[in-house]
Design a protein around this motif. Structure first.
Motif, PDB file in Angstrom:
ATOM      1  N   VAL A   7       0.879  -1.166   0.000  1.00  0.00           N
ATOM      2  CA  VAL A   7       0.000   0.000   0.000  1.00  0.00           C
ATOM      3  C   VAL A   7       0.915   1.214   0.000  1.00  0.00           C
ATOM      4  O   VAL A   7       1.944   1.226   0.684  1.00  0.00           O
ATOM      5  CB  VAL A   7      -0.914   0.026   1.249  1.00  0.00           C
ATOM      6  N   LYS A   8       0.546   2.224  -0.767  1.00  0.00           N
ATOM      7  CA  LYS A   8       1.348   3.437  -0.865  1.00  0.00           C
ATOM      8  C   LYS A   8       0.530   4.602  -0.327  1.00  0.00           C
ATOM      9  O   LYS A   8      -0.625   4.777  -0.720  1.00  0.00           O
ATOM     10  CB  LYS A   8       1.725   3.693  -2.325  1.00  0.00           C
ATOM     11  N   ILE A   9       1.131   5.378   0.569  1.00  0.00           N
ATOM     12  CA  ILE A   9       0.479   6.603   1.034  1.00  0.00           C
ATOM     13  C   ILE A   9       1.388   7.780   0.695  1.00  0.00           C
ATOM     14  O   ILE A   9       2.616   7.668   0.727  1.00  0.00           O
ATOM     15  CB  ILE A   9       0.129   6.570   2.536  1.00  0.00           C
ATOM     16  N   VAL A  10       0.777   8.877   0.340  1.00  0.00           N
ATOM     17  CA  VAL A  10       1.506  10.088  -0.023  1.00  0.00           C
ATOM     18  C   VAL A  10       1.638  10.947   1.226  1.00  0.00           C
ATOM     19  O   VAL A  10       0.654  11.187   1.930  1.00  0.00           O
ATOM     20  CB  VAL A  10       0.775  10.841  -1.153  1.00  0.00           C
ATOM     21  N   VAL A  11       2.855  11.396   1.500  1.00  0.00           N
ATOM     22  CA  VAL A  11       3.128  12.162   2.712  1.00  0.00           C
ATOM     23  C   VAL A  11       3.864  13.455   2.365  1.00  0.00           C
ATOM     24  O   VAL A  11       4.528  13.542   1.337  1.00  0.00           O
ATOM     25  CB  VAL A  11       3.952  11.340   3.723  1.00  0.00           C
ATOM     26  N   THR A  12       3.742  14.437   3.240  1.00  0.00           N
ATOM     27  CA  THR A  12       4.455  15.704   3.035  1.00  0.00           C
ATOM     28  C   THR A  12       5.823  15.696   3.701  1.00  0.00           C
ATOM     29  O   THR A  12       6.746  16.329   3.220  1.00  0.00           O
ATOM     30  CB  THR A  12       3.642  16.904   3.563  1.00  0.00           C
ATOM     31  N   ASP A  13       5.973  14.988   4.815  1.00  0.00           N
ATOM     32  CA  ASP A  13       7.251  14.904   5.536  1.00  0.00           C
ATOM     33  C   ASP A  13       7.644  13.435   5.615  1.00  0.00           C
ATOM     34  O   ASP A  13       7.257  12.719   6.539  1.00  0.00           O
ATOM     35  CB  ASP A  13       7.105  15.522   6.929  1.00  0.00           C
ATOM     36  N   ILE A  14       8.424  12.984   4.653  1.00  0.00           N
ATOM     37  CA  ILE A  14       8.741  11.561   4.544  1.00  0.00           C
ATOM     38  C   ILE A  14       9.600  11.076   5.711  1.00  0.00           C
ATOM     39  O   ILE A  14       9.423   9.961   6.195  1.00  0.00           O
ATOM     40  CB  ILE A  14       9.362  11.231   3.171  1.00  0.00           C
ATOM     41  N   ALA A  15      10.503  11.913   6.207  1.00  0.00           N
ATOM     42  CA  ALA A  15      11.346  11.504   7.339  1.00  0.00           C
ATOM     43  C   ALA A  15      10.505  11.318   8.599  1.00  0.00           C
ATOM     44  O   ALA A  15      10.678  10.345   9.338  1.00  0.00           O
ATOM     45  CB  ALA A  15      12.451  12.525   7.574  1.00  0.00           C
ATOM     46  N   ALA A  16       9.579  12.229   8.853  1.00  0.00           N
ATOM     47  CA  ALA A  16       8.717  12.116  10.031  1.00  0.00           C
ATOM     48  C   ALA A  16       7.790  10.905   9.903  1.00  0.00           C
ATOM     49  O   ALA A  16       7.561  10.187  10.877  1.00  0.00           O
ATOM     50  CB  ALA A  16       7.902  13.391  10.224  1.00  0.00           C
ATOM     51  N   ALA A  17       7.259  10.649   8.707  1.00  0.00           N
ATOM     52  CA  ALA A  17       6.387   9.488   8.494  1.00  0.00           C
ATOM     53  C   ALA A  17       7.171   8.191   8.693  1.00  0.00           C
ATOM     54  O   ALA A  17       6.687   7.255   9.330  1.00  0.00           O
ATOM     55  CB  ALA A  17       5.766   9.532   7.102  1.00  0.00           C
ATOM     56  N   GLU A  18       8.384   8.138   8.177  1.00  0.00           N
ATOM     57  CA  GLU A  18       9.230   6.950   8.359  1.00  0.00           C
ATOM     58  C   GLU A  18       9.479   6.699   9.843  1.00  0.00           C
ATOM     59  O   GLU A  18       9.349   5.576  10.325  1.00  0.00           O
ATOM     60  CB  GLU A  18      10.552   7.158   7.631  1.00  0.00           C
ATOM     61  N   SER A  19       9.781   7.744  10.565  1.00  0.00           N
ATOM     62  CA  SER A  19      10.032   7.628  12.003  1.00  0.00           C
ATOM     63  C   SER A  19       8.782   7.149  12.749  1.00  0.00           C
ATOM     64  O   SER A  19       8.855   6.271  13.604  1.00  0.00           O
ATOM     65  CB  SER A  19      10.503   8.973  12.549  1.00  0.00           C
ATOM     66  N   PHE A  20       7.613   7.725  12.422  1.00  0.00           N
ATOM     67  CA  PHE A  20       6.367   7.337  13.084  1.00  0.00           C
ATOM     68  C   PHE A  20       6.082   5.852  12.877  1.00  0.00           C
ATOM     69  O   PHE A  20       5.824   5.119  13.828  1.00  0.00           O
ATOM     70  CB  PHE A  20       5.189   8.179  12.585  1.00  0.00           C
ATOM     71  N   TYR A  21       6.111   5.364  11.635  1.00  0.00           N
ATOM     72  CA  TYR A  21       5.760   3.972  11.367  1.00  0.00           C
ATOM     73  C   TYR A  21       6.808   2.998  11.910  1.00  0.00           C
ATOM     74  O   TYR A  21       6.466   1.883  12.313  1.00  0.00           O
ATOM     75  CB  TYR A  21       5.478   3.753   9.877  1.00  0.00           C
ATOM     76  N   ALA A  22       8.061   3.412  11.960  1.00  0.00           N
ATOM     77  CA  ALA A  22       9.095   2.560  12.568  1.00  0.00           C
ATOM     78  C   ALA A  22       8.843   2.427  14.066  1.00  0.00           C
ATOM     79  O   ALA A  22       8.851   1.320  14.608  1.00  0.00           O
ATOM     80  CB  ALA A  22      10.478   3.152  12.306  1.00  0.00           C
ATOM     81  N   GLU A  23       8.597   3.535  14.741  1.00  0.00           N
ATOM     82  CA  GLU A  23       8.397   3.507  16.190  1.00  0.00           C
ATOM     83  C   GLU A  23       7.034   2.910  16.563  1.00  0.00           C
ATOM     84  O   GLU A  23       6.920   2.132  17.490  1.00  0.00           O
ATOM     85  CB  GLU A  23       8.513   4.920  16.759  1.00  0.00           C
ATOM     86  N   ALA A  24       6.012   3.270  15.817  1.00  0.00           N
ATOM     87  CA  ALA A  24       4.656   2.839  16.155  1.00  0.00           C
ATOM     88  C   ALA A  24       4.417   1.358  15.890  1.00  0.00           C
ATOM     89  O   ALA A  24       3.750   0.681  16.674  1.00  0.00           O
ATOM     90  CB  ALA A  24       3.634   3.672  15.372  1.00  0.00           C
ATOM     91  N   PHE A  25       4.956   0.835  14.772  1.00  0.00           N
ATOM     92  CA  PHE A  25       4.616  -0.517  14.355  1.00  0.00           C
ATOM     93  C   PHE A  25       5.816  -1.408  14.052  1.00  0.00           C
ATOM     94  O   PHE A  25       5.656  -2.532  13.588  1.00  0.00           O
ATOM     95  CB  PHE A  25       3.700  -0.481  13.134  1.00  0.00           C
ATOM     96  N   GLY A  26       7.018  -0.927  14.279  1.00  0.00           N
ATOM     97  CA  GLY A  26       8.195  -1.754  14.070  1.00  0.00           C
ATOM     98  C   GLY A  26       8.606  -1.936  12.620  1.00  0.00           C
ATOM     99  O   GLY A  26       9.300  -2.892  12.280  1.00  0.00           O
ATOM    100  N   PHE A  27       8.200  -1.024  11.737  1.00  0.00           N
ATOM    101  CA  PHE A  27       8.620  -1.114  10.340  1.00  0.00           C
ATOM    102  C   PHE A  27      10.092  -0.745  10.214  1.00  0.00           C
ATOM    103  O   PHE A  27      10.594   0.107  10.942  1.00  0.00           O
ATOM    104  CB  PHE A  27       7.804  -0.152   9.462  1.00  0.00           C
ATOM    105  N   ALA A  28      10.780  -1.379   9.260  1.00  0.00           N
ATOM    106  CA  ALA A  28      12.166  -1.057   8.942  1.00  0.00           C
ATOM    107  C   ALA A  28      12.270  -0.779   7.445  1.00  0.00           C
ATOM    108  O   ALA A  28      11.518  -1.339   6.644  1.00  0.00           O
ATOM    109  CB  ALA A  28      13.079  -2.215   9.324  1.00  0.00           C
TER     110      ALA A  28
END
Length: 125
Positions: A7-28
């Motif tokens: 699934v692809k989501i469009v974001v305005t701040d890619i670094a902040a989104a990467e950080s959120f999903y890594a911390e929130a759900f363990g994505f790498a």
């Protein structure tokens, strides 16, 4: 034969989104693509699994969240605890945890407004 993969989501701040999903759900991070027109970060919870793609236009265009799509869904062990933890990571509450037919469900929005559904399945009898 085809297989659902990402699934692809469009974001305005890619670094902040990467950080959120890594911390929130363990994505790498599994891969990154950087071009003059767009940037993508491919995230997975384990290699070879379902991929969440964060997509960012690098041309500065404004984004608008629509209502013609459903939330990203995550199965969790403790809906109330994860709901509270995600709020602490910058998510906002859409719907507080509620129980229906033995399942507990809640909805939050990530820091950019993408809706996320948390689902706790009934305990095995």
């Amino acid at each position: 034969m085809s297989r659902f993969n990402f699934v692809k989501i469009v974001v305005t701040d890619i670094a902040a989104a990467e950080s959120f999903y890594a911390e929130a759900f363990g994505f790498a991070v599994q891969n990154r693509i950087d071009t003059p027109v767009f940037r993508e970060v491919m995230l997975a919870q384990k290699a070879g699994a379902f991929t969440l793609v964060l997509y960012h236009h690098t041309d500065g265009r404004l984004l608008e969240n629509g209502n013609g799509w459903g939330p990203l869904g995550f199965i969790v062990r403790d809906c109330a605890a994860d709901h509270a933890r995600l709020l602490g990571l910058g998510a906002s509450e859409v719907r507080a945890p509620a129980t229906f037919g033995g399942m507990t469900v809640s909805f939050i929005a990530d820091p950019e407004g993408h809706e996320i559904e948390l689902l706790q399945l009934p305990a095995a009898s």
